[in-house]
Design a protein around this motif. Sequence first.
Motif, mmCIF file in Angstrom:
data_model
loop_
_atom_site.group_PDB
_atom_site.id
_atom_site.type_symbol
_atom_site.label_atom_id
_atom_site.label_comp_id
_atom_site.label_asym_id
_atom_site.label_seq_id
_atom_site.Cartn_x
_atom_site.Cartn_y
_atom_site.Cartn_z
ATOM 1 N N THR A 26 13.888 14.878 0.202
ATOM 2 C CA THR A 26 13.696 16.004 -0.712
ATOM 3 C C THR A 26 14.359 15.751 -2.056
ATOM 4 N N LYS A 27 15.609 15.271 -2.029
ATOM 5 C CA LYS A 27 16.326 14.998 -3.276
ATOM 6 C C LYS A 27 15.696 13.845 -4.046
ATOM 7 N N VAL A 28 15.279 12.806 -3.311
ATOM 8 C CA VAL A 28 14.686 11.653 -3.980
ATOM 9 C C VAL A 28 13.354 12.039 -4.612
ATOM 10 N N ALA A 29 12.536 12.799 -3.864
ATOM 11 C CA ALA A 29 11.227 13.199 -4.385
ATOM 12 C C ALA A 29 11.358 14.077 -5.614
ATOM 13 N N ALA A 30 12.402 14.876 -5.634
ATOM 14 C CA ALA A 30 12.589 15.792 -6.761
ATOM 15 C C ALA A 30 13.359 15.158 -7.913
ATOM 16 N N GLY A 31 13.847 13.930 -7.720
ATOM 17 C CA GLY A 31 14.732 13.326 -8.714
ATOM 18 C C GLY A 31 14.045 12.976 -10.012
ATOM 19 N N ALA A 32 14.563 13.464 -11.097
ATOM 20 C CA ALA A 32 14.002 13.166 -12.417
ATOM 21 C C ALA A 32 14.201 11.705 -12.788
ATOM 22 N N ARG A 33 15.134 11.035 -12.109
ATOM 23 C CA ARG A 33 15.400 9.632 -12.440
ATOM 24 C C ARG A 33 14.172 8.763 -12.214
ATOM 25 N N LEU A 34 13.309 9.172 -11.282
ATOM 26 C CA LEU A 34 12.158 8.348 -10.967
ATOM 27 C C LEU A 34 11.041 8.476 -11.993
ATOM 28 N N LEU A 56 4.757 12.493 -2.043
ATOM 29 C CA LEU A 56 5.992 11.712 -1.992
ATOM 30 C C LEU A 56 6.673 11.859 -0.638
ATOM 31 N N LEU A 57 6.731 13.074 -0.139
ATOM 32 C CA LEU A 57 7.384 13.306 1.151
ATOM 33 C C LEU A 57 6.668 12.580 2.284
ATOM 34 N N ARG A 58 5.345 12.386 2.142
ATOM 35 C CA ARG A 58 4.595 11.717 3.207
ATOM 36 C C ARG A 58 4.963 10.238 3.318
ATOM 37 N N VAL A 59 5.371 9.615 2.206
ATOM 38 C CA VAL A 59 5.668 8.178 2.259
ATOM 39 C C VAL A 59 7.166 7.885 2.264
ATOM 40 N N LEU A 60 7.996 8.907 2.080
ATOM 41 C CA LEU A 60 9.445 8.708 2.105
ATOM 42 C C LEU A 60 10.008 9.006 3.482
ATOM 43 N N ASP A 61 10.872 8.128 3.956
ATOM 44 C CA ASP A 61 11.600 8.410 5.188
ATOM 45 C C ASP A 61 12.534 9.598 4.937
ATOM 46 N N PRO A 62 12.700 10.498 5.916
ATOM 47 C CA PRO A 62 13.572 11.659 5.698
ATOM 48 C C PRO A 62 14.975 11.293 5.227
ATOM 49 N N GLU A 63 15.465 10.107 5.620
ATOM 50 C CA GLU A 63 16.822 9.698 5.251
ATOM 51 C C GLU A 63 16.806 8.577 4.215
ATOM 52 N N GLU A 107 0.834 -1.209 0.000
ATOM 53 C CA GLU A 107 0.000 0.000 0.000
ATOM 54 C C GLU A 107 0.867 1.256 0.000
ATOM 55 N N VAL A 108 1.951 1.227 0.775
ATOM 56 C CA VAL A 108 2.868 2.369 0.808
ATOM 57 C C VAL A 108 3.509 2.563 -0.562
ATOM 58 N N VAL A 109 3.923 1.457 -1.181
ATOM 59 C CA VAL A 109 4.535 1.531 -2.513
ATOM 60 C C VAL A 109 3.541 2.093 -3.526
ATOM 61 N N GLN A 110 2.278 1.632 -3.467
ATOM 62 C CA GLN A 110 1.275 2.133 -4.407
ATOM 63 C C GLN A 110 1.036 3.625 -4.209
ATOM 64 N N ALA A 111 1.059 4.082 -2.952
ATOM 65 C CA ALA A 111 0.898 5.514 -2.679
ATOM 66 C C ALA A 111 2.059 6.296 -3.278
ATOM 67 N N PHE A 112 3.268 5.735 -3.187
ATOM 68 C CA PHE A 112 4.444 6.375 -3.770
ATOM 69 C C PHE A 112 4.314 6.471 -5.291
ATOM 70 N N LEU A 113 3.912 5.364 -5.928
ATOM 71 C CA LEU A 113 3.794 5.354 -7.382
ATOM 72 C C LEU A 113 2.712 6.320 -7.860
ATOM 73 N N ALA A 114 1.594 6.372 -7.119
ATOM 74 C CA ALA A 114 0.519 7.294 -7.492
ATOM 75 C C ALA A 114 0.994 8.737 -7.386
ATOM 76 N N ALA A 115 1.723 9.045 -6.313
ATOM 77 C CA ALA A 115 2.234 10.408 -6.138
ATOM 78 C C ALA A 115 3.235 10.750 -7.230
#
Length: 289
Positions: A219-227, A194-201, A177-185
Motif C-alpha cells: 500500500t505504501k509503495v503503491a502510493a509513494g510519490a517517489r515512484l 499496482l497492488l496486483r503485481v506487488l507482494d504485500p510485504e 512481464e511483471v515489471v512492464q505491468a508495474f510500469l504501465a500501472a
Amino acid sequence: MADTSLVADVFEAQRDRLRAIAYRVLGSHADAEDAVQEAWLRLARQDAATIGNLAGWLTTVVGRISLDVLRARQTHPEAAYDDRLPELVVTVDDGAAPEDDVALADSVGLALLVVLDSLKPGERLAFVLHDLFAVPFDEIGRILGKSTDATKMLASRARRKVQATGQPAAARREQREVVQAFLAATRHGDFEGLLRVLDPEVKLTVGTADGVVVVLGATKVAAGARLSATAAARGCDVLVNGLPGVVSWREDGAPLSVIAFTVVEGRITGITIVTDPARLAAMDLPAPE
C-alpha cells in the motif's frame, strides 16, 4: 579464565568468517563491522573458559546481533542507512543468458544480496547461516528461538524465493512481464493494478542524494510519490545485478534513475531505485536511446 591472548588469536582467526556472515545477513559493510565488533565486546565480558566451542559461540552471537538489526530495520523502515545500497552492475537486457555476459557473472554475489533483502529476517538468517555457511539447523533455531523443524521451514521458504529469481530465459521473460505491468500501472496511476503485481510485504529502497530510504508494504509503495517521476519516465530495459530493471535519462542525456526489481512467483518483492546523481555518474550505464 582462558588465556586472553589465545582467545584474541581465535577471534582474529574467525573475524573474516564472522564479517562475511554478518555482511550476507545485513547487506551492509558498516553494519557487518559493527556486529563483529559487538561480538568481540561481548566475548571480552564473557569467561571464555566456560565456552566449549568458541567459533560456534561467536557465530551464534553475530547471528543474534544481526537478527536484532534486521528486526530493528523493520520496526523503523523509514530510517536512512549510510551503506544500505549494494554496488549495482547495469547491463543491457538483450535476451542473452547471464552466463554469457562477463559483467553479469561478476555481479552474481551482488544479485544475491538484492534478493536476500526481500526476505523476512528469520528467513534471511536461516538461509544465510545454513545454505551459505553450513551452520546446523538446531544452532540456528536457538538463535531464532524456534524449533529445528520450524527453522528448516524458514530456510526452505527462503530457498524457494531465492531460486524463483533464477534466470532461465522463460523465467526472465515472465519477470520482465511483471515489471512492464508495474510500469504501465504507474504511468496510468492504476493503484489497484499496482497492488496486483506487488507482494504485500514488498520492500522499496530509494538511494537519493540525501541518503537511503526504505519503505515497506504494498500500500505504501503503491502510493509513494517517489515512484512517479522515475518509474514513469521513458528509458530502456536493463539487467541490474542480473535482475530486471530500467534505466531512464533526462532530456539533456543525463541519467535520471536506475531501477531494479526482484520478482518472486509473479509478484514484485523488492524495488531498488537510485536517483543520486553521484551514484549514477559512477555507474557504467548504457548510452541513452
